[in-house]
Design a protein around this motif. Structure first.
Motif, PDB file in Angstrom:
ATOM      1  N   VAL B  92       0.856  -1.184   0.000  1.00  0.00           N
ATOM      2  CA  VAL B  92       0.000   0.000   0.000  1.00  0.00           C
ATOM      3  C   VAL B  92       0.894   1.237   0.000  1.00  0.00           C
ATOM      4  O   VAL B  92       1.271   1.734   1.058  1.00  0.00           O
ATOM      5  N   GLY B  94       2.243   4.891   0.110  1.00  0.00           N
ATOM      6  CA  GLY B  94       1.706   6.148   0.627  1.00  0.00           C
ATOM      7  C   GLY B  94       1.113   6.034   2.028  1.00  0.00           C
ATOM      8  O   GLY B  94       0.893   7.042   2.671  1.00  0.00           O
ATOM      9  N   VAL B  95       0.827   4.821   2.484  1.00  0.00           N
ATOM     10  CA  VAL B  95       0.279   4.666   3.836  1.00  0.00           C
ATOM     11  C   VAL B  95       1.355   4.047   4.717  1.00  0.00           C
ATOM     12  O   VAL B  95       1.874   2.973   4.401  1.00  0.00           O
ATOM     13  N   PHE B 100      -1.275   2.441   9.540  1.00  0.00           N
ATOM     14  CA  PHE B 100      -2.138   1.311   9.193  1.00  0.00           C
ATOM     15  C   PHE B 100      -2.413   0.447  10.430  1.00  0.00           C
ATOM     16  O   PHE B 100      -3.559   0.100  10.730  1.00  0.00           O
ATOM     17  N   MET B 103      -4.675   2.276  12.881  1.00  0.00           N
ATOM     18  CA  MET B 103      -6.068   2.288  12.418  1.00  0.00           C
ATOM     19  C   MET B 103      -6.732   0.949  12.714  1.00  0.00           C
ATOM     20  O   MET B 103      -7.862   0.885  13.205  1.00  0.00           O
ATOM     21  N   ALA B 104      -5.992  -0.140  12.400  1.00  0.00           N
ATOM     22  CA  ALA B 104      -6.549  -1.476  12.599  1.00  0.00           C
ATOM     23  C   ALA B 104      -6.789  -1.724  14.086  1.00  0.00           C
ATOM     24  O   ALA B 104      -7.847  -2.200  14.495  1.00  0.00           O
ATOM     25  N   ALA B 107      -9.677   0.343  15.352  1.00  0.00           N
ATOM     26  CA  ALA B 107     -10.969  -0.137  14.841  1.00  0.00           C
ATOM     27  C   ALA B 107     -11.469  -1.298  15.718  1.00  0.00           C
ATOM     28  O   ALA B 107     -12.637  -1.368  16.078  1.00  0.00           O
ATOM     29  N   ASN B 143       6.276   2.420   4.257  1.00  0.00           N
ATOM     30  CA  ASN B 143       4.914   2.230   3.766  1.00  0.00           C
ATOM     31  C   ASN B 143       4.533   0.756   3.856  1.00  0.00           C
ATOM     32  O   ASN B 143       5.397  -0.117   3.747  1.00  0.00           O
ATOM     33  N   VAL B 144       3.251   0.497   4.014  1.00  0.00           N
ATOM     34  CA  VAL B 144       2.766  -0.860   4.242  1.00  0.00           C
ATOM     35  C   VAL B 144       3.271  -1.804   3.139  1.00  0.00           C
ATOM     36  O   VAL B 144       2.916  -1.665   1.968  1.00  0.00           O
ATOM     37  N   GLN B 160       0.696  -7.789  12.630  1.00  0.00           N
ATOM     38  CA  GLN B 160      -0.710  -7.373  12.615  1.00  0.00           C
ATOM     39  C   GLN B 160      -1.560  -8.304  13.482  1.00  0.00           C
ATOM     40  O   GLN B 160      -2.449  -7.861  14.217  1.00  0.00           O
TER      41      GLN B 160
END
Lengths: 502, 252
Positions: B92, B94-95, B100, B103-104, B107, B143-144, B160
């Motif tokens: 991914v 740019g992220v 990331f 966010m995960a 969430a 980045n991811v 993760q």
């Protein structure tokens, strides 16, 4: 989407609102300087084109610009501003510019100290502040002779051999705005790096448009940069264009045109001798309601490497004409572009890259977001692999995100390999006009991030892939602020933009 | 924990059936391994369970912690504690990895009614997990998966898993492309993460992985079905004679 095409890759047209290359009448533009004595003496005559007649004013000419001025003035007499009937401007309607009252910028306009303080580039070896096209030494730092015999400063102080190069690329390959620049440029910034010398840091050129004090006119700036990298030399050039007026897509700009509008007509010529390396970042963040036309002309010697990273988020109409010639074998060219078209913004990139020698490599990544129904992106990317360019490797990818209905892009990536035996040249190109990649979205969702949040994260970072390549966090942050501001005008992203701004 | 019954699925775009009635039950604390030839449906099974849009379920059920998986969105399955380590994690650009992961993490925390972690709190949360996986902290700023080696991508998947503290981990060929050191690090992390309350389902081609993460059950998958279930003994039999010997056993 990336397709591999061996051999002859014909121009491939993908996108929306594109009509195929029909045989419509082409109105050819004449911008070649006319050498005849009759026209050369017509320097004082008024240009035929009405807008040019109103706009072009007598500008003081330093000796180093005399030849360019004379050439440009003779060309401008018969130049007509392009309309959408010109193939090159088919999707780029400059009528709003032609309806604008353009006046010369006042000399020595004041630049707010806060603006200068906001625009810095950590690590820069030289900071050149150019206001309304004129280099302002008192606002700059590090100008003059550099270590190893290099030089950054007014063209007058540059080696005579470099002075002689001024205009040699723009007069043959520049467009109408390059001619206008030649007539109006008050001076040129020279960057000369002799053989084997590497500048210790980037040359940061901050172009500031002071903008008009009234809402119904705009001021004209015609900045000019001339860079020469000698054999084996290394240099980095960072050009950032900002305005004193309100930034694009700021709240309120959509209603009535505000003061601070500017017209920037900029030309940069870059000469790379053999084995030299030049990294070039170009960041366009002009004020709302402004017009920005930039010509970048590059000549690359054998085994030289040129990297350009572009980000265009400002102005109302912005166009970049990028023209690169690989003039020797084993030459490498990397181009990355990010364009964001918010409310009433039109961003156009026309790039021409010619591979004329064996074993050249070229890569182009173009990414464009159109976030508003009144926004429009235009991309015409031509990579021409000529017969002599055996064993070349060229790749081109264009990704376009249309965030709202009626948002428009006209994209024409085209990679032409003319008359080459199939297995000698590797050409890949692809173009997507659509949404985000499904596999990216799913990866986020599989990690518990909602499709909505995933979309927002991916859109906000869409341009980062490009902008990160500048390798200047300060620039990246300024661009990201523009992106957040513009995306805030999109309903679906308003909340996320507010959160990101915190 | 997970009960799959008569699961049938096809490729959404072509309609080609892949899974033809899969039955599988994973209870708390159990480690299962699925082996099988390429194209037998192992990876499809793992993707279908997390709701990959490339596949369409045409029959059967999957119940995870008492809930019907196929009535849940992919993100809801993740919130419920189901995790898939992708065979080929995508990049991914740019992220950043840390954004990331945060966010995960947030969430999931949000779905569990817990407070979200701010960037500083998140650093404190993730540092021990990086250490466990022998990962350099600079990893977070990249980045991811962009430019990651095969081994780095797999470590990132397990990171993760650690961040999400999932209850049921499906590991799709977590061992492919790993050198022996990386395999040891990854296996060690998985062993630390599993407990009496978690389930693990590994998809693999090689016994090597199973030497590090000992399965309680080994399933052989063939043409979209689980044709045989046993213990490590099955793996040894497979190593000795290949899948053909098992087919004969199955036919008998």
């Amino acid at each position: 989407m990336q397709t591999s095409i061996g051999g002859i890759a014909r121009s491939h047209i993908v996108g929306q609102r594109i009509t195929p290359n029909s045989s419509i009448a082409h109105v050819r533009l004449t911008h070649k300087p006319c050498k005849s004595a009759a026209v050369a003496s017509a320097v004082q005559t008024t240009p035929e084109d009405k807008w040019l007649a109103r706009t072009v004013k007598e500008v003081a000419t330093p000796p180093s610009l005399a030849a360019l001025r004379q050439q440009s003035n003779s060309a401008i007499a018969t130049l007509r501003m392009p309309s959408t009937r010109n193939e090159e401007y088919r999707f780029t309607d400059i009528t709003p510019l032609l309806r604008t009252n353009v006046e010369p910028a006042p000399a020595h306009a004041e630049v707010p100290a806060s603006l200068l303080a906001r625009h810095t580039l950590p690590g820069a070896a030289v900071v050149a502040v150019v206001v309304d096209g004129a280099l302002r030494p008192e606002l700059s730092s590090g100008l003059g002779p550099q270590a190893g015999g290099a030089y950054v400063g007014p063209l007058e102080g540059a080696p005579a051999a470099l002075q002689a190069k001024l205009g040699s690329l723009s007069s043959s390959r520049g467009g109408p705005f390059a001619v206008l620049n030649g007539s109006m440029a008050p001076g040129a910034l020279a960057v000369a790096v002799p053989q084997g010398v590497a500048l210790p840091g980037p040359v940061y050129v901050l172009h500031v448009s002071s903008g008009s004090s009234s809402a119904d006119s705009a001021t004209l700036a015609a900045p000019r940069v001339l860079l020469h990298a000698g054999p084996g030399a290394e240099a980095e050039l960072v050009e950032e264009y900002v305005g004193v007026g309100a930034p694009s897509a700021d709240n309120g700009s959509a209603s009535a045109p505000a003061a601070g509008r500017a017209v920037t007509v900029s030309v940069s010529e870059l000469f790379l001798e053999e084995d030299s390396r030049v990294k070039h970042s170009y960041v366009q963040r002009e004020s709302a309601g402004s017009f920005h036309f930039k010509g970048t002309l590059v000549s690359q010697g054998a085994r030289s490497a040129y990297t350009v990273v572009e980000s265009s988020t400002g102005a109302d109409i912005a166009r970049h004409d990028l023209s690169i010639l690989q003039d020797g074998p084993e030459t490498s060219t990397e181009m990355s572009h990010f364009l964001l078209c918010g409310p009433s913004q039109l961003h156009d990139l026309h790039s021409r890259l010619t591979l004329d020698h064996p074993r050249g490599t070229a890569n182009q990544l173009h990414k464009c977001i159109v976030s508003h129904s009144s926004g429009k992106g235009v991309f015409d990317g031509n990579v021409k692999v000529n017969r002599a360019a055996q064993q070349s490797d060229a790749g081109q990818l264009s990704r376009n995100l249309l965030l709202v209905p009626l948002a428009t892009v006209n994209v024409k990536p085209n990679l032409q390999a003319g008359g080459i035996v199939a297995d000698d040249v590797k050409c890949t190109h692809g173009c997507a006009v659509s949404d985000l990649r499904d596999d990216e979205l799913f990866y986020f969702r599989a990690r518990g991030i909602s499709a909505e949040s995933a979309r927002q994260a991916l859109v906000f970072s869409f341009g980062s892939e490009v902008v990160q390549r500048m390798r200047h966090p300060a620039l990246q942050q300024r661009v990201q602020e523009d992106v957040s501001r513009t995306l805030r005008s999109v309903d679906q992203f308003a909340a996320a933009a507010a959160a990101a701004a915190q | 924990m997970l009960e799959v019954k008569d699961l049938e699925a096809k490729i959404a775009s072509t309609g080609q059936p892949i899974l033809k009635g899969v039955n599988l039950t994973v209870r708390n604390g159990e480690v299962h391994a699925i082996m099988g030839k390429n194209g037998s449906g192992k990876s499809t099974l793992s993707k279908v369970l997390v709701g990959h849009p490339d596949y369409e379920v045409t029959g059967g059920t999957a119940v995870f912690k008492g809930k019907n998986l196929f009535e849940m969105e992919p993100e809801e399955r993740s919130h419920a504690g189901l995790f898939l380590s992708f065979q080929t994690p995508i990049e991914v650009p740019g992220v950043s990895n840390v954004d990331f992961l945060r966010m995960a993490c947030n969430a999931r925390r949000k779905s569990l009614g817990q407070s979200e972690l701010d960037p500083l709190e998140f650093y404190a949360y993730i540092m021990p997990k990086l250490e466990m996986l022998n990962m350099d902290p600079t990893f977070l700023n990249r980045n991811v998966n962009e430019g990651f080696s095969g081994g780095e991508k797999k470590r990132n998947e397990i990171l993760q898993l650690a961040v999400l503290e999932a209850d049921m981990a499906i590991l799709d060929e977590i061992d492919s492309g790993l050198d022996i050191d990386a395999l040891r690090d990854v296996a060690k992390a998985v062993n630390q993460l599993k407990s009496e309350e978690t389930g693990v389902l590994m998809v693999t081609h090689y016994k090597r992985l199973l030497d590090y993460i000992k399965p309680d059950f080994v399933h052989i998958m063939q043409s979209g079905e689980i044709v045989k279930t046993g213990d490590m003994g099955l793996v040894d039999q497979l190593e000795a004679g290949g899948y053909s010997t098992l087919e004969q056993t199955h036919d008998e």
